[in-house]
Motif scaffolding. Structure first.
Motif, PDB file in Angstrom:
ATOM      1  N   GLN A  55      -3.018   4.312   2.976  1.00  0.00           N
ATOM      2  CA  GLN A  55      -4.091   3.581   2.280  1.00  0.00           C
ATOM      3  C   GLN A  55      -4.644   2.447   3.148  1.00  0.00           C
ATOM      4  O   GLN A  55      -5.853   2.285   3.269  1.00  0.00           O
ATOM      5  N   PRO A  81      -2.455  14.546  -1.323  1.00  0.00           N
ATOM      6  CA  PRO A  81      -2.135  15.294  -2.531  1.00  0.00           C
ATOM      7  C   PRO A  81      -2.423  14.454  -3.770  1.00  0.00           C
ATOM      8  O   PRO A  81      -2.608  13.241  -3.669  1.00  0.00           O
ATOM      9  N   LYS A  90      -5.669   8.149  -3.829  1.00  0.00           N
ATOM     10  CA  LYS A  90      -6.975   8.251  -3.187  1.00  0.00           C
ATOM     11  C   LYS A  90      -7.967   7.222  -3.713  1.00  0.00           C
ATOM     12  O   LYS A  90      -8.713   6.625  -2.944  1.00  0.00           O
ATOM     13  N   SER A  91      -7.986   7.034  -5.025  1.00  0.00           N
ATOM     14  CA  SER A  91      -9.033   6.186  -5.612  1.00  0.00           C
ATOM     15  C   SER A  91      -9.064   4.802  -4.978  1.00  0.00           C
ATOM     16  O   SER A  91     -10.128   4.240  -4.727  1.00  0.00           O
ATOM     17  N   LEU A  92      -7.886   4.263  -4.731  1.00  0.00           N
ATOM     18  CA  LEU A  92      -7.838   2.916  -4.174  1.00  0.00           C
ATOM     19  C   LEU A  92      -8.563   2.831  -2.834  1.00  0.00           C
ATOM     20  O   LEU A  92      -9.073   1.782  -2.462  1.00  0.00           O
ATOM     21  N   PHE A 149       0.829  -1.201   0.000  1.00  0.00           N
ATOM     22  CA  PHE A 149       0.000   0.000   0.000  1.00  0.00           C
ATOM     23  C   PHE A 149       0.860   1.245   0.000  1.00  0.00           C
ATOM     24  O   PHE A 149       2.001   1.226   0.475  1.00  0.00           O
ATOM     25  N   LEU A 150       0.307   2.310  -0.500  1.00  0.00           N
ATOM     26  CA  LEU A 150       0.953   3.609  -0.341  1.00  0.00           C
ATOM     27  C   LEU A 150       0.622   4.114   1.071  1.00  0.00           C
ATOM     28  O   LEU A 150      -0.306   3.605   1.699  1.00  0.00           O
ATOM     29  N   GLY A 206      -1.949  12.157  -6.738  1.00  0.00           N
ATOM     30  CA  GLY A 206      -0.975  11.091  -6.885  1.00  0.00           C
ATOM     31  C   GLY A 206      -0.788  10.293  -5.607  1.00  0.00           C
ATOM     32  O   GLY A 206      -0.036   9.327  -5.579  1.00  0.00           O
ATOM     33  N   GLY A 207      -1.487  10.673  -4.557  1.00  0.00           N
ATOM     34  CA  GLY A 207      -1.328   9.981  -3.277  1.00  0.00           C
ATOM     35  C   GLY A 207      -2.002   8.620  -3.253  1.00  0.00           C
ATOM     36  O   GLY A 207      -1.748   7.801  -2.371  1.00  0.00           O
ATOM     37  N   ARG A 218       2.087  12.275 -11.379  1.00  0.00           N
ATOM     38  CA  ARG A 218       1.142  11.475 -10.577  1.00  0.00           C
ATOM     39  C   ARG A 218       1.598  10.046 -10.425  1.00  0.00           C
ATOM     40  O   ARG A 218       1.227   9.357  -9.500  1.00  0.00           O
TER      41      ARG A 218
HETATM   42  P1  ADP Z   1      -5.050  10.541  -6.540  1.00  0.00           P
HETATM   43  O1  ADP Z   1      -6.475  10.296  -6.916  1.00  0.00           O
HETATM   44  O2  ADP Z   1      -4.827  10.654  -5.077  1.00  0.00           O
HETATM   45  O3  ADP Z   1      -4.424  11.652  -7.305  1.00  0.00           O
HETATM   46  P2  ADP Z   1      -4.630   8.025  -7.812  1.00  0.00           P
HETATM   47  O4  ADP Z   1      -5.683   7.271  -7.136  1.00  0.00           O
HETATM   48  O5  ADP Z   1      -4.862   8.483  -9.211  1.00  0.00           O
HETATM   49  O6  ADP Z   1      -4.209   9.268  -6.927  1.00  0.00           O
HETATM   50  O7  ADP Z   1      -3.277   7.190  -7.729  1.00  0.00           O
HETATM   51  C1  ADP Z   1      -2.051   7.736  -8.180  1.00  0.00           C
HETATM   52  C2  ADP Z   1      -1.200   6.661  -8.816  1.00  0.00           C
HETATM   53  O8  ADP Z   1      -0.738   5.754  -7.833  1.00  0.00           O
HETATM   54  C3  ADP Z   1      -1.963   5.860  -9.832  1.00  0.00           C
HETATM   55  O9  ADP Z   1      -1.143   5.675 -10.950  1.00  0.00           O
HETATM   56  C4  ADP Z   1      -2.244   4.563  -9.102  1.00  0.00           C
HETATM   57  O10 ADP Z   1      -2.385   3.483  -9.979  1.00  0.00           O
HETATM   58  C5  ADP Z   1      -1.023   4.417  -8.219  1.00  0.00           C
HETATM   59  N1  ADP Z   1      -1.285   3.628  -7.005  1.00  0.00           N
HETATM   60  C6  ADP Z   1      -2.358   3.699  -6.189  1.00  0.00           C
HETATM   61  N2  ADP Z   1      -2.232   2.820  -5.174  1.00  0.00           N
HETATM   62  C7  ADP Z   1      -1.060   2.173  -5.339  1.00  0.00           C
HETATM   63  C8  ADP Z   1      -0.351   1.156  -4.621  1.00  0.00           C
HETATM   64  N3  ADP Z   1      -0.854   0.628  -3.504  1.00  0.00           N
HETATM   65  N4  ADP Z   1       0.850   0.756  -5.096  1.00  0.00           N
HETATM   66  C9  ADP Z   1       1.357   1.304  -6.214  1.00  0.00           C
HETATM   67  N5  ADP Z   1       0.753   2.266  -6.934  1.00  0.00           N
HETATM   68  C10 ADP Z   1      -0.431   2.710  -6.517  1.00  0.00           C
END
Ligand code: ADP
Ligand code: ZN
Length: 724
Positions: free
Chosen positions: A18, A36, A41-43, A14-15, A38-39, A317
């Motif tokens: 998360q 921020p 969030k969607s996950l 996980f980042l 690229g953090g 990002r």
């Molecule tokens: P945000 O909405 O916060 O700007 P995103 O959800 O678009 O961020 O995620 C940013 C990038 O990080 C995406 O390319 C996504 O696929 C990647 N990402 C998200 N979670 C992980 C993870 N656990 N490990 C590696 N990459 C991840």
């Protein structure tokens, strides 16, 4: 959680935050997430959506983006759909039918949909497990992007009091946070605030001397990369994009003066890598998910730091390096002042002036850009060197600037304090420009006495003098330089002035990341990705992000298992694109005689040169405390409600960031020796081969910790900084 993470998203860790957030959501708590861009969030709602039995509703303000978001999920094997005004009545009924039949896990909605008569009742008839409100700051008038429709979201808690709600935003100011929890009625929500430090972004301010030439010079070195160039006016956008096209770049314009069709077509071309450069006003960008934007250039000065942070945040990002360059001039500042002056409301004017002052200080300052930016958003940053801004990377010497200051000040004095910065510098440089000659200024005694510095260097000297109060700049539209008491002391009382030595030449970008991937293969895979994406009518990054292609071009996987170990390759994508990518890779390897590296790139989290403050205060510190108490991995995991693997990765990060942790209590010393030998033998790149070699008596966690200790001792530089 980890299994689902790998199966659908292809990630193994996980980042930051998360996991904690997702656990809260799974316990059906309301949460507010401030992270921020690229953090990741969607996950935080997509993974729970998969783990929950019922349906997850995502509210998003950007109709244009829903399709891409949904396409992205579908390509990962997740059943998702959207309902918004771009669909016909028949299409909407069809989707409603699918939702009712339980065939959809994630449904995206525009906020105004909630007002459509009968729609709330429709939602009430469904087994909804979770509401996610994306871009939640749109609910607040304090934010930079207020959307009245968002106020409708009050209806969510009123109608679904027991359903958990997760609100997400990249805006962190206190006012906005309070507004979000109040409006959404989630007063007792869990709050998670990630650091707003974007470690992979490089901030740089350049004096705006000859912006078009400065721009071309930069682009020359970044030809194939995607970037955004922001301008203040539509006119500038049009003329700059035309000039760049004439110079051979695939640059397209974007501003509110284009028709909706032109705008969405241009945005689409950019997202799909059919044009590298988008030249835009700030109308462009909200929610642009394109992960591989490598640079954001502010051709003109932005109006405030909020906007600047958002706009620069669109770079990198994907976690790979991104450049944020701003061309700064006092002329631009004056233009903004002029616009502020036109505002009716006094309070509005005052706030705008204050914000303009902050960004002017930021641009003209001589302290770390990152530090200033984070402090503006209420976050401390105490590292002496951030490693990613012009000030920190090009520390400039100081020099005795008394003579230089005297030259400028006396020139201003001779000009009767009635001219702007460029004219004064023209005279110092002995320019034969029309304005100088017409006014007979070439006859002044200060004409041509400053040839030891270039125009840009003089500009930075003048800027610093203003900043140090040795000089004033007055007037809005045509600012002029004025002397003050301090200037008189320098001119007549022998006061000394110490200045920062102006940079010799515009500085070069610093590569933080050792890019060791095979560029030729990368280009081949990129072309393949583009072809597949066009065939499916989706943006290329939906197929695989650049980070994934780079890993493929590093390890040359030659079978499906190896490929599935590449970060970003989930089950569905392996099925769908595995063969074709493997074919291209093996064909390339055969032709070149390259052997596949049976290495799984399980890079640990980015290695901060020293411990970032945000980590120190939060989750890592708790682990560190427990660790210092001598607890075992299992005890810590139990106590913190986290997976053992997460705890191990915390400790790994701590060790790599310089924390002196003994692992003797976590891995028996005899075992450490054996693991070290295996790592010496097999290399420290990936865990799996080592684990395979050592067998079941050794856990991944044990190997991970020993590896961290070894890396700490060896050179950490070879590990890509900023990946994952
Ligand atoms: P945000 O909405 O916060 O700007 P995103 O959800 O678009 O961020 O995620 C940013 C990038 O990080 C995406 O390319 C996504 O696929 C990647 N990402 C998200 N979670 C992980 C993870 N656990 N490990 C590696 N990459 C991840
Ligand atoms: Zn810095």
């Amino acid at each position: 959680m980890l299994k689902t993470l790998h199966k659908y998203f292809g990630y193994t860790t996980f980042l930051p935050l998360q996991e904690e957030i997702i656990r809260d959501v799974m316990e059906r708590k309301d949460v507010l997430v401030l992270m921020p861009t690229g953090g990741g969030k969607s996950l935080c709602y997509q993974l729970p959506a998969l783990l929950f039995d019922g349906l997850t509703i995502v509210i998003s303000p950007l109709i244009a983006l829903m399709k891409d978001q949904v396409d992205g999920l579908i390509s990962s094997g997740i059943t998702a759909a959207y309902i918004n005004s771009s669909l016909s009545y028949a299409e909407i009924s069809e989707i409603r039918g699918m939702v009712e039949a339980g065939e959809v896990k994630i449904l995206y909605l525009a906020p105004e949909r909630l007002m459509v008569p009968g729609f709330l009742d429709f939602l009430k008839s469904l087994p909804i497990s979770l509401f996610a409100v994306d871009e939640a700051h749109c609910i607040s008038e304090w934010g930079h992007d207020f959307r009245p429709e968002y106020r409708q979201l009050k209806a969510l808690k009123a109608n679904f009091p027991a359903t958990p709600l997760i609100a997400l935003t990249a805006t962190a100011t206190r006012d906005v946070q309070e507004d979000i929890t109040r409006q959404l009625n989630i007063p007792r929500c869990g709050r998670y605030q990630a650091s707003f430090n974007r470690k992979n972004l490089y901030y740089r301010i350049e004096p705006k001397v000859n912006p078009y030439q400065q721009l071309l010079k930069y682009l020359e070195g970044h030809k194939k990369e995607s970037g955004i160039i922001y301008c203040q006016s539509r006119k500038m956008v049009d003329s700059l994009s035309t000039s760049l096209q004439e110079a051979g770049y695939r640059a397209i314009p974007y501003h509110a003066g284009l028709t909706a069709e032109e705008r969405s077509a241009n945005q689409e071309r950019f997202i799909r890598d059919d044009a590298e450069i988008i030249v835009a006003t700030i109308a462009f960008g909200m929610g642009i998910d394109k992960p591989n934007v490598r640079y954001v250039i502010h051709y003109d000065m932005p109006k405030n730091l909020e906007g600047y942070y958002q706009e620069t945040g669109r770079a990198g990002r994907d976690g790979l390096p991104g450049d944020c360059i701003l061309f700064f001039s006092y002329g631009d500042k004056a233009k903004i002042e002029y616009f502020i002056n036109q505002k009716e409301d006094q309070r509005d004017r005052d706030i705008s002036y204050q914000k303009l002052k902050k960004i002017t200080d930021y641009c003209s300052g001589n302290t770390c850009r990152r530090k200033r930016l984070l402090e503006y958003f209420g976050e401390d940053f105490n590292k002496p060197n951030c490693g990613g801004c012009d000030i920190c990377l090009e520390p400039r010497e100081r020099f005795d600037g008394t003579v230089a200051a005297q030259k400028i000040l006396s020139c201003i004095h001779r000009l009767g304090q009635g001219f702007g910065i460029n004219h004064v510098i023209d005279i110092l440089l002995g320019s034969r420009n029309k304005k100088v000659i017409e006014r007979n200024h070439h006859a002044l005694s200060t004409y041509g006495i400053g040839k030891e510095y270039s125009k840009g260097q003089w500009q930075s000297i003048v800027r610093e003098l203003i900043q140090l109060d040795f000089l004033d700049m007055e007037g809005d539209k045509y600012p002029v330089l004025k002397l003050n008491d301090k200037s008189r002391k320098v001119l007549f009382k022998g006061q000394k002035v110490s200045l920062t030595k102006p940079a010799a030449e515009p500085q070069k970008r610093h590569e933080d990341v050792v890019d060791t991937f095979d560029r030729e293969l990368f280009e081949i895979l990129r072309t393949l990705r583009k072809r597949l994406a066009d065939g499916e009518g989706v943006p290329p990054y939906i197929i695989f992000p650049d980070t994934t292609l780079k890993e493929m071009s590093t390890y040359y996987p030659d079978n499906p298992t190896a490929l599935s170990n590449i970060s970003g390759v989930g089950e569905k994508k392996l099925q769908r694109y595995g063969d074709i990518f493997l074919n291209h890779i093996t064909e390339y390897c055969r032709a070149k005689g390259i052997k596949s590296k049976q290495v799984i790139p399980e890079w640990p989290a980015p290695i901060p040169k020293s411990m970032p403050k945000d980590l120190k205060t939060s989750t890592l510190r708790m682990t560190l405390e427990f660790c210092n108490k001598g607890m075992t991995l299992e005890e810590m995991a139990e106590k913190r409600g986290l997976a053992v693997s997460t705890i191990a990765s915390h400790i790994e990060k701590l060790i790599l960031s310089g924390e002196d942790i003994s692992i003797d209590g976590l891995v028996p010393v005899e075992k450490q020796e054996i693991i070290k030998k295996a790592i010496d033998e097999l290399g420290s790149g990936a865990l799996s081969p080592i684990k395979e070699f050592l067998g079941d008596d050794f856990s991944y966690e044990e190997i991970r910790l020993v590896r961290a200790k070894m890396r700490r001792i060896l050179d950490c530089k070879s590990i890509p900084y900023g990946i994952k």
